[in-house]
Design a protein around this motif. Structure first.
Motif, short mmCIF file in Angstrom:
data_model
loop_
_atom_site.label_atom_id
_atom_site.label_comp_id
_atom_site.label_asym_id
_atom_site.label_seq_id
_atom_site.Cartn_x
_atom_site.Cartn_y
_atom_site.Cartn_z
N VAL A 1 42.73 38.87 36.71
CA VAL A 1 42.42 37.57 37.31
C VAL A 1 43.17 37.41 38.64
CG1 VAL A 1 42.77 35.07 37.04
CG2 VAL A 1 41.75 36.39 35.20
N THR A 2 44.43 37.84 38.70
CA THR A 2 45.21 37.73 39.93
C THR A 2 44.59 38.54 41.06
OG1 THR A 2 47.21 37.38 38.63
CG2 THR A 2 47.50 38.02 40.93
N VAL A 3 44.20 39.77 40.75
CA VAL A 3 43.54 40.60 41.76
C VAL A 3 42.21 39.96 42.19
CG1 VAL A 3 42.43 42.84 42.15
CG2 VAL A 3 44.65 42.75 41.04
N GLY A 4 41.47 39.42 41.23
CA GLY A 4 40.21 38.75 41.55
C GLY A 4 40.40 37.55 42.45
N ILE A 5 41.43 36.74 42.15
CA ILE A 5 41.69 35.56 42.98
C ILE A 5 42.10 35.98 44.38
CG2 ILE A 5 43.31 33.63 43.29
CD1 ILE A 5 43.14 33.20 40.26
N ALA A 6 42.87 37.06 44.48
CA ALA A 6 43.27 37.55 45.81
C ALA A 6 42.06 38.04 46.60
CB ALA A 6 44.29 38.67 45.67
N LEU A 7 41.03 38.54 45.91
CA LEU A 7 39.85 39.08 46.59
C LEU A 7 38.75 38.03 46.84
CD1 LEU A 7 39.43 42.55 44.87
CD2 LEU A 7 40.32 42.06 47.14
N ILE A 8 38.90 36.83 46.34
CA ILE A 8 37.85 35.82 46.51
C ILE A 8 37.54 35.55 47.99
CG2 ILE A 8 37.33 33.35 46.24
CD1 ILE A 8 38.43 33.57 43.41
N PRO A 9 38.54 35.37 48.85
CA PRO A 9 38.18 35.09 50.25
C PRO A 9 37.62 36.30 50.99
CG PRO A 9 40.55 34.86 49.91
CD PRO A 9 39.95 35.24 48.62
N LEU A 10 37.83 37.48 50.47
CA LEU A 10 37.33 38.69 51.12
C LEU A 10 35.96 39.04 50.56
CD1 LEU A 10 40.62 40.77 50.96
CD2 LEU A 10 39.74 39.47 52.89
N PRO A 11 35.17 39.77 51.34
CA PRO A 11 33.89 40.21 50.76
C PRO A 11 34.18 41.25 49.68
CG PRO A 11 34.23 41.15 52.94
CD PRO A 11 35.34 40.19 52.71
N GLY A 12 33.54 41.10 48.58
CA GLY A 12 33.77 42.03 47.49
C GLY A 12 33.66 41.33 46.15
N PRO A 13 34.13 41.99 45.12
CA PRO A 13 33.91 41.48 43.76
C PRO A 13 34.98 40.51 43.28
CG PRO A 13 34.96 43.61 43.65
CD PRO A 13 34.75 43.30 45.12
N GLY A 14 35.40 39.55 44.09
CA GLY A 14 36.45 38.63 43.69
C GLY A 14 36.11 37.82 42.45
N TRP A 15 34.99 37.10 42.51
CA TRP A 15 34.60 36.28 41.36
C TRP A 15 34.26 37.13 40.15
CZ3 TRP A 15 35.98 31.60 40.82
CH2 TRP A 15 36.12 30.77 41.92
N LEU A 16 33.70 38.31 40.38
CA LEU A 16 33.38 39.20 39.28
C LEU A 16 34.64 39.63 38.55
CD1 LEU A 16 31.03 40.69 37.91
CD2 LEU A 16 31.47 42.60 39.44
N LEU A 17 35.70 39.92 39.29
CA LEU A 17 36.98 40.29 38.66
C LEU A 17 37.61 39.11 37.93
CD1 LEU A 17 38.59 42.68 41.27
CD2 LEU A 17 37.68 43.24 39.04
N VAL A 18 37.48 37.91 38.47
CA VAL A 18 38.01 36.74 37.77
C VAL A 18 37.29 36.56 36.43
CG1 VAL A 18 38.19 34.21 37.85
CG2 VAL A 18 38.77 35.57 39.86
N ILE A 19 35.99 36.71 36.44
CA ILE A 19 35.21 36.58 35.19
C ILE A 19 35.53 37.73 34.24
CG2 ILE A 19 32.86 36.59 34.25
CD1 ILE A 19 32.05 35.00 36.76
N ALA A 20 35.75 38.94 34.77
CA ALA A 20 36.14 40.07 33.91
C ALA A 20 37.50 39.81 33.27
CB ALA A 20 36.17 41.36 34.73
N GLY A 21 38.44 39.26 34.03
CA GLY A 21 39.74 38.92 33.46
C GLY A 21 39.63 37.86 32.40
N LEU A 22 38.73 36.91 32.62
CA LEU A 22 38.47 35.89 31.61
C LEU A 22 37.90 36.53 30.34
CD1 LEU A 22 38.81 32.85 31.59
CD2 LEU A 22 36.45 32.64 32.32
N GLY A 23 37.05 37.54 30.53
CA GLY A 23 36.51 38.28 29.38
C GLY A 23 37.60 39.02 28.61
N ILE A 24 38.59 39.55 29.34
CA ILE A 24 39.71 40.22 28.66
C ILE A 24 40.50 39.20 27.86
CG2 ILE A 24 41.91 41.42 29.06
CD1 ILE A 24 40.53 42.78 31.48
N TRP A 25 40.79 38.05 28.46
CA TRP A 25 41.51 37.01 27.74
C TRP A 25 40.71 36.51 26.54
CZ3 TRP A 25 43.14 33.91 32.66
CH2 TRP A 25 44.38 34.35 33.11
N ALA A 26 39.39 36.51 26.63
CA ALA A 26 38.55 35.99 25.55
C ALA A 26 38.66 36.81 24.27
CB ALA A 26 37.09 35.92 26.00
#
Length: 186
Positions: free
Chosen positions: A91-116
């Motif tokens: 989730v931290t890596v995803g949040i860091a990548l949100i402003p950049l082009p790339g898979p920011g939101w996808l990583l945040v959702i993947a981290g949420l899936g890990i927590w789930a």
């Protein structure tokens, strides 16, 4: 994977851990797709019930492994800690990548899936997110081509602005100024 007794009966992971003296909480017993310890499990080679038939084999193995880990009190705590840390890292890596082009939101959702895997609040939040993303996608599909093009154009302008600001303030490269200078000199 279930073990088989000498009489040909299958022993689930929950039953095996109870036999070894580890307690399995009622919460784990009542999860969908997990048989209760009191219910009879079909003999080896017979068809499984309809609820488990459609589940892929790798998911069954992961469920069994997680049940074995959760059956041990130390394993339960270690699993919660490791899932929390892995999810936080993604989730931290995803949040860091949100402003950049790339898979920011996808990583945040993947981290949420890990927590789930371990946390109910994350499972509920992931379900909420999936439902709303699906509803948005269906709504956009129902719109006319001009509305879809307008939505795409707004998205493209947003991403372009984020890339421009990221390059300008993080790397000190002002792409717009360079393009305007190039156009003025040539």
């Amino acid at each position: 994977m279930d073990r088989v007794t000498p009489l040909g009966r299958s022993i689930t992971a929950t039953q095996a851990t109870e036999k070894r003296g580890y307690g399995v909480s009622n919460e784990q017993r009542s999860k969908p797709g997990r048989p209760d310890s009191d219910t009879r499990v079909p003999a080896a080679g017979t068809a499984l019930d309809a609820g488990r038939r459609g589940r892929p084999r790798w998911r069954e193995r992961i469920s069994t492994t997680l049940a074995l880990i959760r059956a041990n009190p130390t394993g339960r705590v270690a699993l919660k800690i490791s899932i929390a840390l892995a999810g936080a890292l993604v989730v931290t890596v995803g949040i860091a990548l949100i402003p950049l082009p790339g898979p920011g939101w996808l990583l945040v959702i993947a981290g949420l899936g890990i927590w789930a895997v371990e946390f109910h609040w994350a499972r509920r939040l992931l379900t909420f997110t999936r439902r709303h993303v699906h509803n948005w996608t269906e709504w956009v599909k129902r719109q006319s081509l001009s509305v879809r093009l307008a939505i795409g154009l707004v998205g493209l302008v947003f991403v372009s602005t984020v890339v421009w600001l990221s390059l300008k303030y993080s790397l000190g490269i002002d792409v717009v100024a360079r393009v305007l200078h190039y156009l003025a000199t040539h």
